[in-house]
Design a protein around this motif. Structure first.
Motif, PDB file in Angstrom:
ATOM      1  N   PHE A 120       8.235  -6.652   6.137  1.00 39.74           N
ATOM      2  CA  PHE A 120       9.115  -6.042   7.121  1.00 39.74           C
ATOM      3  C   PHE A 120      10.298  -5.396   6.413  1.00 39.74           C
ATOM      4  O   PHE A 120      10.804  -5.933   5.432  1.00 39.74           O
ATOM      5  CB  PHE A 120       9.641  -7.088   8.112  1.00 39.74           C
ATOM      6  N   GLN A 121      10.731  -4.285   6.952  1.00 41.68           N
ATOM      7  CA  GLN A 121      11.917  -3.580   6.460  1.00 41.68           C
ATOM      8  C   GLN A 121      13.041  -3.852   7.454  1.00 41.68           C
ATOM      9  O   GLN A 121      12.869  -3.625   8.659  1.00 41.68           O
ATOM     10  CB  GLN A 121      11.633  -2.077   6.386  1.00 41.68           C
ATOM     11  N   ARG A 122      14.172  -4.358   6.964  1.00 45.10           N
ATOM     12  CA  ARG A 122      15.292  -4.606   7.862  1.00 45.10           C
ATOM     13  C   ARG A 122      15.978  -3.291   8.192  1.00 45.10           C
ATOM     14  O   ARG A 122      16.195  -2.457   7.316  1.00 45.10           O
ATOM     15  CB  ARG A 122      16.300  -5.571   7.235  1.00 45.10           C
ATOM     16  N   GLN A 123      16.296  -3.124   9.464  1.00 45.81           N
ATOM     17  CA  GLN A 123      17.024  -1.943   9.920  1.00 45.81           C
ATOM     18  C   GLN A 123      18.011  -2.404  10.984  1.00 45.81           C
ATOM     19  O   GLN A 123      17.630  -2.638  12.136  1.00 45.81           O
ATOM     20  CB  GLN A 123      16.068  -0.896  10.478  1.00 45.81           C
ATOM     21  N   GLY A 124      19.254  -2.580  10.594  1.00 50.09           N
ATOM     22  CA  GLY A 124      20.254  -3.104  11.516  1.00 50.09           C
ATOM     23  C   GLY A 124      19.881  -4.509  11.954  1.00 50.09           C
ATOM     24  O   GLY A 124      19.664  -5.394  11.142  1.00 50.09           O
ATOM     25  N   HIS A 125      19.743  -4.701  13.262  1.00 53.38           N
ATOM     26  CA  HIS A 125      19.365  -6.008  13.815  1.00 53.38           C
ATOM     27  C   HIS A 125      17.880  -6.075  14.144  1.00 53.38           C
ATOM     28  O   HIS A 125      17.468  -6.911  14.945  1.00 53.38           O
ATOM     29  CB  HIS A 125      20.188  -6.315  15.070  1.00 53.38           C
ATOM     30  N   ALA A 126      17.095  -5.215  13.529  1.00 53.37           N
ATOM     31  CA  ALA A 126      15.662  -5.174  13.818  1.00 53.37           C
ATOM     32  C   ALA A 126      14.857  -5.270  12.531  1.00 53.37           C
ATOM     33  O   ALA A 126      15.371  -5.071  11.432  1.00 53.37           O
ATOM     34  CB  ALA A 126      15.318  -3.877  14.550  1.00 53.37           C
ATOM     35  N   LEU A 127      13.573  -5.602  12.684  1.00 49.56           N
ATOM     36  CA  LEU A 127      12.613  -5.609  11.585  1.00 49.56           C
ATOM     37  C   LEU A 127      11.534  -4.578  11.917  1.00 49.56           C
ATOM     38  O   LEU A 127      10.996  -4.580  13.020  1.00 49.56           O
ATOM     39  CB  LEU A 127      11.966  -6.985  11.431  1.00 49.56           C
ATOM     40  N   LEU A 128      11.223  -3.713  10.952  1.00 54.02           N
ATOM     41  CA  LEU A 128      10.168  -2.718  11.119  1.00 54.02           C
ATOM     42  C   LEU A 128       8.999  -3.082  10.226  1.00 54.02           C
ATOM     43  O   LEU A 128       9.190  -3.537   9.098  1.00 54.02           O
ATOM     44  CB  LEU A 128      10.673  -1.324  10.736  1.00 54.02           C
TER      45      LEU A 128
END
Length: 149
Positions: A120-128
């Motif tokens: 997963f790639q962290r992006q702000g408060h989300a995981l992509l």
């Protein structure tokens, strides 16, 4: 929950594999170990926030099934994922698995027994999850608000 047993068997293999060993990524083969070390050395950021917490997301697959996923990242590197799939005909399937996770900069690697199941790639408060696309976009799991005691 009814139906979908044939589908569950094929998807249950990582769950059985994840439950087998307690050693997880510590027994990783050299290529995986080098990959993990390179992530840590090349992309470590001091002071980055901890990924611990609960994340959730849902989407519609090409077969019109709706998938809902909850991912919990606990202190000590334990990951638990729960998945519920609902098909247009009303059948539902649920499964879950446990694994380990490691953080390398903005990436979270989830796996066990030397195998990486997701990155997963962290992006702000989300995981992509850029390796799993729906309608051309990566699956997105939003951080859930902490529940009051």
């Amino acid at each position: 929950m009814g139906g979908g047993h044939g589908r569950s068997e094929a998807r249950g293999a990582p769950l059985r594999q994840a439950r087998r060993g307690a050693h997880g990524l510590r027994a990783a083969p050299p290529p995986l170990l080098l990959f993990l070390l390179s992530l840590l050395l090349l992309d470590c950021r001091s002071g980055s926030s901890s990924p611990e917490g609960q994340y959730g997301g849902s989407w519609t697959e090409a077969d019109q099934s709706t998938v809902r996923v909850t991912l919990s990242l606990a202190p000590g590197g334990k990951a638990v994922m729960q998945r519920i799939v609902r098909w247009p005909d009303g059948q539902t399937e649920a499964d879950s698995w446990e694994s380990e996770y490691r953080v390398g900069g903005d990436r979270i690697l989830i796996g066990s027994e030397g195998k990486v199941y997701a990155v997963f790639q962290r992006q702000g408060h989300a995981l992509l999850d850029p390796s799993h696309l729906v309608n051309g976009k990566p699956i997105r799991l939003e951080r859930q608000a902490a529940k009051a005691p």
